[in-house]
Scaffold this motif. Sequence first.
Motif, PDB file in Angstrom:
ATOM      1  N   GLY A   1      41.707  52.527  43.630  1.00 57.08           N
ATOM      2  CA  GLY A   1      41.272  51.714  42.489  1.00 57.08           C
ATOM      3  C   GLY A   1      42.424  50.960  41.854  1.00 57.08           C
ATOM      4  O   GLY A   1      42.262  49.836  41.375  1.00 57.08           O
ATOM      5  N   ALA A   2      43.613  51.564  41.870  1.00 53.69           N
ATOM      6  CA  ALA A   2      44.782  50.907  41.277  1.00 53.69           C
ATOM      7  C   ALA A   2      45.120  49.621  42.029  1.00 53.69           C
ATOM      8  O   ALA A   2      45.631  48.663  41.447  1.00 53.69           O
ATOM      9  CB  ALA A   2      45.980  51.856  41.287  1.00 53.69           C
ATOM     10  N   CYS A   3      44.812  49.589  43.324  1.00 51.42           N
ATOM     11  CA  CYS A   3      45.131  48.410  44.135  1.00 51.42           C
ATOM     12  C   CYS A   3      44.353  47.181  43.674  1.00 51.42           C
ATOM     13  O   CYS A   3      44.704  46.061  44.026  1.00 51.42           O
ATOM     14  CB  CYS A   3      44.814  48.681  45.603  1.00 51.42           C
ATOM     15  N   ARG A   4      43.310  47.376  42.880  1.00 49.66           N
ATOM     16  CA  ARG A   4      42.516  46.248  42.409  1.00 49.66           C
ATOM     17  C   ARG A   4      43.118  45.600  41.165  1.00 49.66           C
ATOM     18  O   ARG A   4      42.679  44.526  40.758  1.00 49.66           O
ATOM     19  CB  ARG A   4      41.076  46.684  42.145  1.00 49.66           C
ATOM     20  N   VAL A   5      44.096  46.268  40.531  1.00 47.58           N
ATOM     21  CA  VAL A   5      44.681  45.697  39.311  1.00 47.58           C
ATOM     22  C   VAL A   5      46.201  45.566  39.338  1.00 47.58           C
ATOM     23  O   VAL A   5      46.777  44.854  38.516  1.00 47.58           O
ATOM     24  CB  VAL A   5      44.259  46.484  38.045  1.00 47.58           C
ATOM     25  N   PHE A   6      46.875  46.269  40.256  1.00 54.42           N
ATOM     26  CA  PHE A   6      48.337  46.166  40.359  1.00 54.42           C
ATOM     27  C   PHE A   6      48.698  45.415  41.629  1.00 54.42           C
ATOM     28  O   PHE A   6      48.003  45.529  42.647  1.00 54.42           O
ATOM     29  CB  PHE A   6      48.987  47.555  40.395  1.00 54.42           C
TER      30      PHE A   6
ATOM     31  N   PRO B   1      35.908  57.278  35.175  1.00 52.30           N
ATOM     32  CA  PRO B   1      34.682  57.483  35.978  1.00 52.30           C
ATOM     33  C   PRO B   1      34.912  58.412  37.173  1.00 52.30           C
ATOM     34  O   PRO B   1      34.052  59.240  37.484  1.00 52.30           O
ATOM     35  CB  PRO B   1      34.317  56.074  36.463  1.00 52.30           C
ATOM     36  N   ALA B   2      36.068  58.309  37.830  1.00 51.47           N
ATOM     37  CA  ALA B   2      36.339  59.175  38.986  1.00 51.47           C
ATOM     38  C   ALA B   2      36.450  60.627  38.560  1.00 51.47           C
ATOM     39  O   ALA B   2      35.964  61.537  39.254  1.00 51.47           O
ATOM     40  CB  ALA B   2      37.622  58.733  39.691  1.00 51.47           C
ATOM     41  N   ALA B   3      37.077  60.868  37.389  1.00 52.54           N
ATOM     42  CA  ALA B   3      37.199  62.250  36.898  1.00 52.54           C
ATOM     43  C   ALA B   3      35.808  62.835  36.664  1.00 52.54           C
ATOM     44  O   ALA B   3      35.526  63.976  37.037  1.00 52.54           O
ATOM     45  CB  ALA B   3      38.022  62.278  35.605  1.00 52.54           C
TER      46      ALA B   3
ATOM     47  N   ARG C   1      42.847  60.083  45.832  1.00 54.71           N
ATOM     48  CA  ARG C   1      42.706  58.941  46.739  1.00 54.71           C
ATOM     49  C   ARG C   1      41.858  57.834  46.093  1.00 54.71           C
ATOM     50  O   ARG C   1      42.154  56.641  46.227  1.00 54.71           O
ATOM     51  CB  ARG C   1      42.100  59.381  48.071  1.00 54.71           C
ATOM     52  N   THR C   2      40.844  58.246  45.364  1.00 57.76           N
ATOM     53  CA  THR C   2      39.987  57.259  44.684  1.00 57.76           C
ATOM     54  C   THR C   2      40.771  56.483  43.620  1.00 57.76           C
ATOM     55  O   THR C   2      40.659  55.251  43.541  1.00 57.76           O
ATOM     56  CB  THR C   2      38.775  57.956  44.044  1.00 57.76           C
TER      57      THR C   2
ATOM     58  N   ILE D   1      36.242  45.604  36.796  1.00 62.52           N
ATOM     59  CA  ILE D   1      37.267  44.940  37.606  1.00 62.52           C
ATOM     60  C   ILE D   1      36.564  44.080  38.654  1.00 62.52           C
ATOM     61  O   ILE D   1      35.650  44.547  39.333  1.00 62.52           O
ATOM     62  CB  ILE D   1      38.164  45.992  38.289  1.00 62.52           C
ATOM     63  N   GLY D   2      36.968  42.810  38.751  1.00 61.77           N
ATOM     64  CA  GLY D   2      36.287  41.901  39.668  1.00 61.77           C
ATOM     65  C   GLY D   2      37.231  41.267  40.674  1.00 61.77           C
ATOM     66  O   GLY D   2      38.415  41.615  40.756  1.00 61.77           O
ATOM     67  N   LEU D   3      36.678  40.298  41.402  1.00 55.91           N
ATOM     68  CA  LEU D   3      37.426  39.644  42.481  1.00 55.91           C
ATOM     69  C   LEU D   3      38.711  38.980  41.996  1.00 55.91           C
ATOM     70  O   LEU D   3      39.695  38.924  42.717  1.00 55.91           O
ATOM     71  CB  LEU D   3      36.546  38.555  43.126  1.00 55.91           C
TER      72      LEU D   3
END
Length: 243
Positions: free
Chosen positions: A206-211, A130-132, A201-202, A48-50
Motif C-alpha cells: 500500500g505504501a508503494c501507492r503514495v511514496f 483498514p489492514a489492521a 506485506r499489505t 488513494i487513486g491513480l
Amino acid sequence: MKASGFYRAIRWLVWAGALILAALLAFALFRPAPQDLPWTPLSLDQPIGLFTRHKLSGLRDDAPQCRALLHRAGLETTAVPAFGNEQCRVTTATRLAAGQDMLALSPTDVAPACTVMAATALWTWQVVQPAAQQILGASLVRIEHLGSYSCRRMYGRGEGAWSEHATANALDIAGFVLSDGRRISVLRDWDGEGEEAAFLRTVRDGACRVFSTVLSPDYNRQHADHFHFDQADRGGVSWGVCR
Ligand SMILES: [Zn+2]
C-alpha cells in the motif's frame, strides 16, 4: 483525384468523431473518481487513486500548498524553519502540532519533508488502519518509526549518493502497536505465513501507492528491521521503486 481526397477527409472525420464519442461514452459509463483523474486537486480524505502519488510529488517544493493540504485534512502543523547546509539542506520539514495524534507516530516529534508527512497520513488512514482491522481484527494505536532526518550518504558510507534522509525526505518504519496490545515488528514478523506477515506485506504494498521509494526486507539485509519510505524526485513520470 480531388473527389477521392474529399472522401478520405470525410472518412477521417467520421473516425475521429467516433473515437471522441467512444471516449465520452466511456467517461460517462465509468465515471472516474476525482482521485483517478489527473486534473482534480489532491485531498487526503479521498481514497488513494491513480494520480495520488503524482499529485503528491508535484507539491515536493511547495511547503505552503502541502501544509494547506494537511490542514484541510485536520492536521495542524508547526513551522520548522529551513536548516542544514548543502546536501543536508531541509526546506519543507513539517512537524505536527502538539496533541495531533491522528497519525499515531511514535516518537511524535518527527519532522519529515511535508510530502513525506502527507503520504504518511494517506498510508496510515487508508492502508494501515483498514489492514489492521481486516487482517488482525484490531485497530492501530501506534506506528513506531526510526526517524526521518539524518545528514549522511546512503548506508552511511563515506562516499557515493546522499541518502534521502539527508534532506528529511524519508521515514523509516519499524513496527506497529494494536489496540489489543499486540506489537507487529518488521524484523520479527516479516518472514512467516501468519496474519502478522500478511499485514506487513499489505501495508508495504500500500505504501508503494503514495511514496516514490519503498524498501522492505525483500530489498536487502540493511532493511531487515524496517521499511524505508521516501519521496525521491525521479524526474518526470515515475513508476516508483517498490521492493
Ligand atoms: Zn531509510
